[in-house]
Design a protein around this motif. Structure first.
Motif, mmCIF file in Angstrom:
data_model
loop_
_atom_site.group_PDB
_atom_site.id
_atom_site.type_symbol
_atom_site.label_atom_id
_atom_site.label_comp_id
_atom_site.label_asym_id
_atom_site.label_seq_id
_atom_site.Cartn_x
_atom_site.Cartn_y
_atom_site.Cartn_z
ATOM 1 N N VAL A 129 0.838 -1.202 0.000
ATOM 2 C CA VAL A 129 0.000 0.000 0.000
ATOM 3 C C VAL A 129 0.873 1.252 0.000
ATOM 4 N N GLY A 130 1.925 1.266 0.812
ATOM 5 C CA GLY A 130 2.801 2.428 0.872
ATOM 6 C C GLY A 130 3.527 2.689 -0.425
ATOM 7 N N SER A 131 3.820 1.652 -1.211
ATOM 8 C CA SER A 131 4.507 1.863 -2.478
ATOM 9 C C SER A 131 3.635 2.616 -3.466
ATOM 10 N N PHE A 132 2.324 2.404 -3.420
ATOM 11 C CA PHE A 132 1.423 3.133 -4.307
ATOM 12 C C PHE A 132 1.170 4.551 -3.806
ATOM 13 N N LEU A 133 1.292 4.784 -2.506
ATOM 14 C CA LEU A 133 1.054 6.116 -1.938
ATOM 15 C C LEU A 133 2.341 6.896 -1.733
ATOM 16 N N ARG A 134 3.474 6.347 -2.146
ATOM 17 C CA ARG A 134 4.776 7.009 -2.003
ATOM 18 C C ARG A 134 5.125 7.307 -0.546
ATOM 19 N N THR A 135 4.861 6.384 0.319
ATOM 20 C CA THR A 135 5.173 6.555 1.733
ATOM 21 C C THR A 135 5.354 5.166 2.346
ATOM 22 N N GLY A 136 5.640 5.150 3.631
ATOM 23 C CA GLY A 136 5.759 3.874 4.329
ATOM 24 C C GLY A 136 7.126 3.235 4.267
ATOM 25 N N ARG A 137 8.174 4.006 3.925
ATOM 26 C CA ARG A 137 9.508 3.400 3.861
ATOM 27 C C ARG A 137 10.046 3.047 5.238
ATOM 28 N N GLY A 138 9.469 3.609 6.282
ATOM 29 C CA GLY A 138 9.899 3.242 7.623
ATOM 30 C C GLY A 138 9.588 1.802 7.974
ATOM 31 N N LEU A 139 8.735 1.144 7.169
ATOM 32 C CA LEU A 139 8.406 -0.264 7.428
ATOM 33 C C LEU A 139 9.495 -1.212 6.929
ATOM 34 N N ILE A 140 10.382 -0.723 6.065
ATOM 35 C CA ILE A 140 11.366 -1.624 5.448
ATOM 36 C C ILE A 140 12.285 -2.262 6.479
ATOM 37 N N PRO A 141 12.930 -1.494 7.394
ATOM 38 C CA PRO A 141 13.811 -2.172 8.364
ATOM 39 C C PRO A 141 13.055 -3.119 9.284
#
Length: 413
Positions: free
Chosen positions: A253-265
């Protein structure tokens, strides 16, 4: 239009509008960045997809195929777009493709299914977001005089005073926009309006919401396990998998909204934990206590059917075990089992005994004579090893070793 024509048109459109590999934001060749810009998604999601495909055996072939089929963005967009032949890439792709196809025919449908999944995902992505990333920004053009006979036009910013206005003098105090008084001829112009700044778009809180949902899902799963009597060390992989699934949905979902990179680690950490739990199941850790276990039985009656430790060390010395055939003629195998959660296992067997060893470890090093395996799912098996004399005599010894994270070694003598 029937479905077959629709599919053909979509595939043709996918090829005609294939993206170029940008020169910026590329980690290797820009394949992931080009696909992400074409469909307006986060390039991290595409890179993660290539990594996942690599585990199935087709990731390298797919990336090299994209490297070859997607054109390279020119350094000068206004210049001629030429593409140099990349013969070494063609050779590399042929090698990887041969390995992949060999794996497909050698391992059955294990390689075909990932290819079908990737093709289906690309098709659905183009159908849903095919109109994204195709608009090209056009720079405003400025008309210039090209005729050599045309005289240059001079634009004057000074308004010639006429009539009564000619005798009017400019104000004595300079305006705020000219505090040094450098342009008194323009002091009578109106004050410039302040620039209008637009507030940046507010990003949705994908990271905190996903982390909260993952915590709730993990708590609910743990509660169900406790109430259902399924709360065991072996089921921790299920709990970790539920949390990882929620984090994966949040990343998509974050990839489509250009956010949520804090979930990667967080996702990488939980993914490593889940893999560790699956590679070394914790149900093997439920042994008989912890610490060091040493035993050196010399008779078959004193040999225990199993030796277990949750964590620690097992040292079983069977080098002086009497495996001679008793007077009653009993030649049945002598069996024992060793279970270790985490630690070291060392077993010594008689030099000339007929031994069958089956040893496995979720992660570690397993050795018996010249046989050795290491890493995840280490496994060694030797059937009817006749020992140093090479003669079948006495009662055979059968040893079964099952370990989680451990170093396992079986020695003779």
């Amino acid at each position: 239009m029937n479905s077959r024509t629709d599919v053909g048109d979509t595939l043709r459109e996918m090829w005609e509008t294939r993206p170029a590999r940008p020169r910026d934001d590329r980690k290797v060749a820009g394949v992931a960045a080009g696909i992400a810009r074409r469909y307006d998604i986060d390039p991290v999601l595409v890179r993660v997809g290539f990594v996942v495909a690599a585990f199935s055996g087709i990731g390298a072939a797919l990336y090299i195929a994209g490297w070859i089929l997607l054109p390279d963005a020119p350094a000068d967009p206004a210049g001629p777009q030429t593409e140099r032949p990349r013969s070494w890439l063609v050779i590399a792709f042929a090698i990887v493709a041969a390995v992949t196809i060999g794996g497909m025919f050698g391992d059955g449908p294990d390689m075909i299914l990932p290819l079908l999944v990737v093709a289906g995902l690309l098709y659905l992505l183009h159908r849903s977001r095919g109109d994204r990333g195709t608009a090209v920004a056009e720079a405003p053009t400025v008309a210039t005089a090209t005729s050599s006979s045309a005289a240059p036009t001079e634009v004057s910013l000074v308004k010639e005073p006429t009539g009564a206005a000619a005798s009017t003098e400019p104000p004595a105090t300079p305006p705020a926009w000219d505090p040094l008084g450098a342009a008194p001829f323009a002091w009578d112009l109106p004050e410039p309006s302040p620039p209008v700044t637009e507030a940046p778009p507010r990003k949705l809180p994908v990271t905190p919401v996903t982390l909260g949902l993952a915590l709730l899902a993990g708590s609910a799963t743990a509660g169900i396990m406790i109430l259902g009597g399924m709360w065991t060390l072996g089921n921790l992989a299920v709990l970790s998998g539920v949390v990882l699934a929620v984090l994966g949905v949040g990343l998509v979902v974050g990839s489509f909204l250009r956010t949520g990179r804090g979930l990667i680690p967080v996702a990488l950490l939980v993914g490593a934990l889940t893999w560790s739990l699956l590679a070394a199941p914790l149900d093997r850790w439920q042994g008989d206590g912890y610490g060091e276990l040493r035993a050196a039985p010399t008779t078959v009656s004193s040999l225990q059917p199993s030796y277990e430790r949750g964590a620690g060390e097992i040292n079983l010395d069977l080098s002086r075990l009497d495996l001679a055939v008793p007077p009653d003629g009993n030649t049945s195998p002598v069996r024992t089992r060793i279970s270790m959660g985490a630690g070291d296992v060392q077993v010594r067997v008689p030099p000339a005994a007929d031994v069958t060893v089956t040893a496995r470890a979720g992660f570690g090093d397993v050795r018996f004579g010249a046989l050795r395996d290491e890493g995840p799912d280490a496994y060694v098996q030797a059937i009817d090893d006749l020992g140093t004399d090479g003669v079948r005599d006495g009662r055979p010894l059968v040893i079964d070793i099952d370990a989680g994270v451990a170093d396992v070694e079986v020695l003779r003598g």
